[in-house]
Design an enzyme around this catalytic site. Structure first.
Site, PDB file in Angstrom:
ATOM      1  N   HIS A 103       0.810  -1.216   0.000  1.00  0.00           N
ATOM      2  CA  HIS A 103       0.000   0.000   0.000  1.00  0.00           C
ATOM      3  C   HIS A 103       0.848   1.272   0.000  1.00  0.00           C
ATOM      4  CE1 HIS A 103      -0.038  -1.586   4.318  1.00  0.00           C
ATOM      5  NE2 HIS A 103       0.953  -0.718   4.254  1.00  0.00           N
TER       6      HIS A 103
ATOM      7  N   TYR B 285      17.376   2.227   2.560  1.00  0.00           N
ATOM      8  CA  TYR B 285      17.667   1.645   1.244  1.00  0.00           C
ATOM      9  C   TYR B 285      18.792   2.392   0.533  1.00  0.00           C
ATOM     10  CZ  TYR B 285      12.871   0.078   2.090  1.00  0.00           C
ATOM     11  OH  TYR B 285      11.742  -0.437   2.651  1.00  0.00           O
TER      12      TYR B 285
END
Length: 488
Positions: free
Chosen positions: A171, A258
């Site tokens: 989502h 990341y």
């Protein structure tokens, strides 16, 4: 319509309830069967009682079964939904704790980075067991909907090695779009049209239109910097937007782990995060949140059961993809969403074997991806760094090759920014030994790893991280909720 849906990991009580009520918002789906399965009989009992209460309160013919026999749950199912966390919070705590000893500070640790890679090693053997059951006893045309992280690795393994029709669902895109609509002053997120593409948790809004008007980088930067809340909570995302020219779907805390630039030193971490909520960069934030949520649910369960007696409100159907995909496949009412699938040329400048997240349309013919998308070069480069780690991680999980696992961790952007090769080698040994009960493919490697650890000279430290908070007690949570209610 009458068909069967199996939910694996149904003991994720809150999320299972959401999927259940979403699906029952589709008028044609009242007469279906939900088969719940989990390794925890306790959690299964709780969620079945809640779903039974919903069925009774709404006078539905819907059938709900629950069993710890996964194969029985999957038997004959047309759709299989996975929400599993292999190893639970016990293993997850090691995903955060052990890397901290080597200076690696994660906010979530469930996608890549040291924690996400080991999470994938635990999940992939189990995902392949799911796929075996699906091939052997599910409906001939069964579809596997994976909600479990690490999304790309799990989906990669299910498609490439499990040989099952699989789509990964998240989502993050919807939440990012809601933010953009808010800062641009839209009355509703529906006023915003967009193309968002990349890989899971690193998708990029490469085309934005508000009521048909194209939004450029400068307008978006100005809107975020002027927003009284997001300007503080999303400092890192805004910085990436300025440099890359496009906004990332992922939260401030997720995105930070990341990349190799923002969490490599404690002073940099505190500069870029916001502590108003865990998702904005707190050390081990999601672990704390998950622990508090579990404790809260266990204690307040009678209230959750009582709330299940209310009628289903169709207007509150969530934007989780699952119910909308099922509705499109079964009724031919077309749905547009963002799905995790094998690339196969959909994104022109990412590898064909990668699992990408990109726009697609669903109807009776299946999921049809919009092909020919080219990412901005900086976005593609960032995605490529993660894809290379994901590929090695999947291959390591399949083969049980601990040396390949270490190379995957070594090539992770944040790990590489913080740790030396010697530290990475020892850290992986330590994590594999600590989590051996959930890593059957590495059983042969554990004795040698223990031997190396007994002789290691690599120094570690006990470090809580740059921005750690303690798990709050039930009493503290009650007081906080009461104060928020009073303030409203």
């Amino acid at each position: 319509m009458s068909f069967k849906i199996a939910i694996i990991g149904a003991g994720s009580v809150g999320f299972t309830k959401k999927l259940f009520t979403d699906i029952l918002c589709v008028p044609e789906f009242k007469d279906i069967e939900f088969a719940l399965t989990d390794v925890s009989e306790h959690n299964l009992g709780m969620i079945k009682a809640i779903l039974d209460r919903i069925v009774e309160a709404n006078g539905l013919p819907t059938r709900v079964t629950a069993t710890t026999d996964r194969r029985k749950a999957i038997e004959g199912a047309r759709y299989i939904i996975s929400c599993v966390r292999v190893g639970g919070l016990e293993a997850y705590a090691d995903d955060i704790r052990i890397p901290l000893k080597y200076g690696i500070d994660q906010c979530v640790g469930d996608t890549i980075c040291a924690g996400g890679i080991l999470y994938g090693q635990r999940n992939i053997p189990v995902i392949l067991d799911f796929c075996k059951d699906i091939r052997e006893v599910a409906d001939t045309n069964a579809k596997f909907l994976n909600y479990a992280n690490p999304m790309a690795m799990n989906t990669w393994a299910a498609i490439e090695y499990g040989k099952v029709d699989t789509v990964g669902l998240c989502h993050g895109v919807q939440h990012g779009a809601e933010q953009i609509a808010a800062v641009l002053g839209a009355k509703s997120p529906r006023e915003l049209d967009y193309v968002c593409s990349g890989i899971n948790h690193q998708t990029w809004f490469i085309d934005l239109r508000l009521n048909g008007r194209k939004i450029d980088k400068d307008e978006l930067v100005a809107a975020f910097e002027a927003h009284p809340v997001y300007s503080q909570q999303e400092k890192l995302r805004i910085d990436v937007l300025k440099r890359f020219g496009v906004y990332s779907t992922e939260s401030n805390g997720h995105l930070s782990e990341y990349l190799p630039w923002y969490r490599k030193r404690p002073d940099e971490i505190t500069r870029w995060i916001d502590m108003s909520d865990w998702i904005h960069g707190e050390t081990g934030g999601y672990l704390r949140y998950s622990t508090e949520t579990r404790n809260w649910f266990e204690t307040e369960y009678p209230q959750f059961l009582e709330a299940a007696s209310k009628p289903i409100d169709v207007s509150k159907r969530s934007n989780e993809h699952a119910s909308h995909i099922l509705e499109a496949l079964e009724t031919n009412r077309v749905y547009r969403g963002h799905f995790n699938v094998k690339n196969d040329g959909v994104i022109t400048n990412l590898p064909r074997d990668a699992i990408i997240e990109s726009p697609g349309f669903v109807d009776r013919f299946g999921i049809n991806m919009a092909a020919g998308i080219t990412l901005p070069e900086a976005c593609a480069a960032t995605c490529m760094a993660s894809i290379n780690v994901q590929r090695m991680s999947v291959h390591a999980a399949i083969s049980g090759d601990i040396d390949l696992l270490k190379l995957a961790v070594l090539h992770d952007p944040l790990v590489g920014a913080v740790s030396t090769p010697e530290e990475v080698w020892q850290m992986v040994d330590e994590m594999v030994v600590a989590q051996a009960q959930w890593l059957p493919q590495y059983a042969h490697a554990v004795p040698a790893a223990k031997e190396r650890l007994s002789k290691s000279t690599v120094k570690t430290r006990e470090w809580a991280g740059a921005a750690r908070r303690n798990v709050r007690s039930i009493e503290e949570l009650r007081a906080e909720k009461a104060a928020l209610k009073q303030a409203v």
